[in-house]
Enzyme design. Structure first.
Site, short mmCIF file in Angstrom:
data_model
loop_
_atom_site.label_atom_id
_atom_site.label_comp_id
_atom_site.label_asym_id
_atom_site.label_seq_id
_atom_site.Cartn_x
_atom_site.Cartn_y
_atom_site.Cartn_z
N GLU A 190 -1.29 5.38 4.48
CA GLU A 190 -1.78 6.47 5.33
C GLU A 190 -3.25 6.25 5.69
OE1 GLU A 190 -0.85 10.15 3.33
OE2 GLU A 190 1.20 10.08 4.09
N GLU A 224 8.10 8.02 3.37
CA GLU A 224 8.00 9.09 2.38
C GLU A 224 8.52 10.38 2.98
OE1 GLU A 224 4.04 9.90 1.05
OE2 GLU A 224 3.52 7.79 0.92
C1 GLA Z 1 1.15 11.17 1.06
C2 GLA Z 1 0.76 9.97 0.24
C3 GLA Z 1 1.46 9.91 -1.08
C4 GLA Z 1 1.48 11.27 -1.72
C5 GLA Z 1 2.15 12.24 -0.78
C6 GLA Z 1 2.28 13.61 -1.36
O1 GLA Z 1 2.23 10.98 1.86
O2 GLA Z 1 0.99 8.78 0.93
O3 GLA Z 1 0.77 8.99 -1.89
O4 GLA Z 1 0.18 11.68 -1.98
O5 GLA Z 1 1.36 12.34 0.38
O6 GLA Z 1 2.91 14.49 -0.46
#
Ligand code: GLA
Ligand code: GLA
Length: 714
Positions: free
Chosen positions: A161, A320
């Site tokens: 991210e 994710e």
């Molecule tokens: C993001 C991050 C993860 C985690 C999630 C929690 O997507 O990439 O490492 O922190 O949020 O929702």
């Protein structure tokens, strides 16, 4: 324009490398070694075939400067691989070890007030720091050397991210990089002065080394909007450059494996210009966390609609999402029964070929201990883990049915999205601070669903010429070239829908002159056949004033009305402002919605904000969309040769929905019951070229999804 990298999809460790990828972020560094064997046992039970590994493991891999230890990671990868679980290996640079910050505090970002951002969380580094880059690229090269021939590492997961925590950095490294970026962009200071409108407030720049970052300037001082907009672009570019440097460092040593980085597309955020980023990955991936409340499914589909366009219609990857609640909101709503499966399959319905979660095993400690995971605190004897196993089985069935690689069928309508307009609508210098481009895109998207139709969401910079209709909701920024493309589209027979806040400024945040909307030096007004002179802004702040205005077609506007003072003679006024409040604001009879022929097509102007229910009412009256069924989301994925097709039906309502005449054989019927319709009796109702056993009736309960497949005769 950059050219897009070729599409490359990570192989699984199945005999033919194919199948829907299923798994999650795996953080074994948080657990004792014996947990890992138990994890693998449970992963196998759940049909997990992929994990994203070592995302936050830099301190484990390089515990002290220059000391690299791969043993523990080798052992984890080996055990995973032998169990048939492929590894999407991270560059591990999303968070740096504390020793690095102690030794080099000059890599820490600086906020707009000049405060140094402290280490101790994630991404506490400046994208423009040459020192940080050196350490990060060394780590990338070490990982690439060590794992280049590892058969179990089938993809690279760069960073994590990008920009989540270091999107805006105001350090001196950033200042110097910004000056260089401006010089590369404008070439001469005259061009920069013109673009930034520096004649305003004595901001003339004599040389590029006088260019400033939009740091805090005291009190309520407003930042120069074109400077701010360029700073947003610059921040995006610096992170993208950083990603590319990491990717290239690994690729030079380990060519041939696909690269990705997880985007953050959901309608509460879209901080990067992912239309650019998508060109730089081999497969597009996203992190999506659901919105609580009634928008849950619609919002997911809306985010995914943009994802599918970023992927240019190729399958994409959910890197994710959550099995249930997150832990980072004021209130963290859990998922109801059926939503774990429904959300995952909804992503598949929208074009995803990989379903992964944050994270595999729920942490015991740290900031995310109360974030849901695939193996919850309760352990394997839990509703969530049973749901994960059921999902794994279902995805395996879809793999067997041949879903992987089929592509989402486009709709006839493209809602256009632009990161630049999203950044621009956040400016505090506009007629209203309540504008939000991405939220308006979402409202139009949901309104199409409410109207029984489905739209796509396409980046403004991409090719949307194949659509019948384009909708531009609060696309505030339009360059002359953008308007030219829009006019050509209408000229060739397309329908263009432009709303109240679209085309007000150009790419340098300069207002168009001669009347609103002024973009394209008047060409946008020509397409629409309207000319506005002022904006009428409503809101509760104006005490005692009417805060809503009715339209003659029964709709209501609550924020913004363009005072349209003339319409072309060949334009049709579809609705005007009407009634007491309209009269009070001197808008009674003023055109609110118009339609104008242009070339072979038409330009529709919606001169005021409307909520999504009113937009939904407007859509059929303008002849937009293909009306199907507002109770469901129906999507189709097809193989390139058309031989196999999957139909997805998602229940949007809180009650039961009965569907008649569903073609194809059911592959997944989650919370769905087959109806009484006799398939044989209905065979003649099926598409003549369809080889399946006819059509059937089904009842979809709340959170249900039905997937059918149809194999055509070849
Ligand atoms: C993001 C991050 C993860 C985690 C999630 C929690 O997507 O990439 O490492 O922190 O949020 O929702
Ligand atoms: C003050 C300033 C002006 C202008 C106006 C805008 O009066 O003196 O320069 O900024 O506000 O309302």
């Amino acid at each position: 324009m950059t050219t897009r990298r070729a599409f490359r999809w990570p192989a699984l460790l199945t005999p033919d490398g194919r199948g829907i990828a299923f798994g999650g972020d795996y953080n074994p560094d948080q657990w004792p070694d014996e947990t890992i064997d138990d994890d693998i046992r449970l992963m196998r039970e759940a049909h997990v075939n992929t994990v994203a590994l070592a995302i936050f493991s830099w301190d484990r891999i390089e515990p002290r400067e220059g000391e690299f230890t791969f043993d523990w990671l080798d052992s984890v990868i080996d055990r995973l691989g032998k169990a048939g679980i492929a590894v999407d290996l991270a560059s591990a640079t999303a968070t740096a070890p504390l020793w690095l910050y102690e030794k080099h505090p000059e890599v820490l970002p600086v906020d707009r007030y000049g405060h140094v951002v402290n280490a101790g969380s994630r991404q506490s580094w400046r994208p423009t720091s040459p020192v940080f880059k050196e350490y990060a690229l060394r780590l990338c090269r070490m990982l690439a050397e060590h794992y280049k021939d590892n058969p179990y590492v089938t993809a690279w997961h760069m960073g994590n991210e990008y920009g989540w925590n270091n999107r805006h950095d105001y350090s001196d490294d950033a200042l110097h990089a910004f000056r260089a970026w401006c010089e590369a962009k404008y070439r001469t200071v005259d061009a920069l002065n013109e673009a930034w409108g520096t004649a305003f407030w004595s901001q003339h720049v004599n040389a590029f080394d006088e260019v400033l970052l939009p740091r805090h300037m005291g009190g309520d001082s407003m930042v120069n909007p074109p400077q701010q907009l360029d700073y947003e672009r610059f921040g995006n570019d610096m992170l993208l450059d950083f990603y590319k440097a990491e990717r290239d460092a690994i690729e030079a040593i380990c060519p041939g494996k696909p690269f990705t980085t997880n985007f953050m597309v959901s309608t509460d955020q879209c901080c990067m210009d992912y239309a650019q980023w998508a060109d730089e990955v081999d497969f597009v991936s996203n992190d999506h966390y659901f919105h609580e409340g009634e928008s849950h499914l619609d919002e997911l589909a809306c985010s995914d609609a943009l994802m599918d366009s970023l992927a240019l219609g190729k399958p994409w990857y959910v890197m994710e999402h959550g099995t249930s609640a997150v832990q980072w909101k004021q209130l963290n709503t859990r998922k109801r029964h059926g939503e774990l499966m429904r959300d995952s399959l909804a992503h598949v319905a929208m074009g995803a070929d990989a379903i992964n979660f944050f994270q595999w095993r729920q942490s015991r400690s740290g900031a995310e201990a109360f974030h849901s995971a695939m193996v919850p605190h309760a352990g394997e004897d839990s509703k969530i883990f049973r749901g994960v196993v059921e999902l794994g089985r279902t995805l395996a069935a879809l793999s067997d049915a041949g879903l992987q690689g089929t592509e989402l069928k486009r709709s006839g309508t493209a809602i256009l999205f632009s990161a630049t307009s999203e950044w621009a609508t956040r400016s505090e210098t506009l007629p209203s601070m309540k504008l939000g481009h991405w939220h308006d895109v979402r409202d139009w998207y949901r309104a199409f669903l409410d109207a029984g139709s489905r739209a796509d969401i396409v980046p403004l910079a991409y090719d949307w010429s194949c659509y019948r209709t384009i909708v531009l909701p609060s696309v505030l920024v339009l360059s002359d070239a953008d308007v030219r493309r829009i006019a050509d589209f209408a000229e060739a027979g397309g329908t263009v829908v432009v709303d109240y806040a679209t085309g007000i400024i150009d790419e340098h945040f300069h207002a168009g002159l001669g009347g609103y909307p002024g973009a394209g030096k008047g060409l946008l007004r020509d397409v629409l056949g309207v000319r506005g002179e002022e904006f009428n802004i409503l809101g509760p702040e104006a005490e005692g004033e009417p805060d809503a205005i009715a339209l003659s077609n029964g709709l209501t506007t609550r924020l913004w009305q363009t005072d349209v003072t003339s319409v072309a003679p060949d334009a049709t006024v579809i609705a005007t402002y009407a009634g007491e409040a309209a009269a009070d604001w001197e808008l009674d009879g003023t055109p609110a919605v118009t339609s104008h022929p242009y070339g072979e097509g038409r330009g529709i102007y919606v001169g005021c904000d409307l909520d999504r229910h009113d937009i939904a009412a407007l859509i059929p009256s303008l002849g937009l969309g293909d009306v199907t069924d507002s109770r469901i989301i129906h999507t189709i994925r097809e193989s390139a040769d058309g031989a196999i097709r999957f139909d997805f039906y998602l229940n949007r309502t809180r009650g039961d929905v009965t569907l008649e005449g569903v073609p194809g054989e059911p592959v997944v019927a989650h919370r769905t019951e087959a109806g009484t319709a006799d398939r044989a009796d209905r065979a003649d109702a099926a598409d003549a070229t369809i080889d399946a056993g006819g059509t059937a009736a089904y009842t979809l309960r709340r959170n249900a999804i039905l997937i059918t497949t149809t194999v055509r005769r070849v």
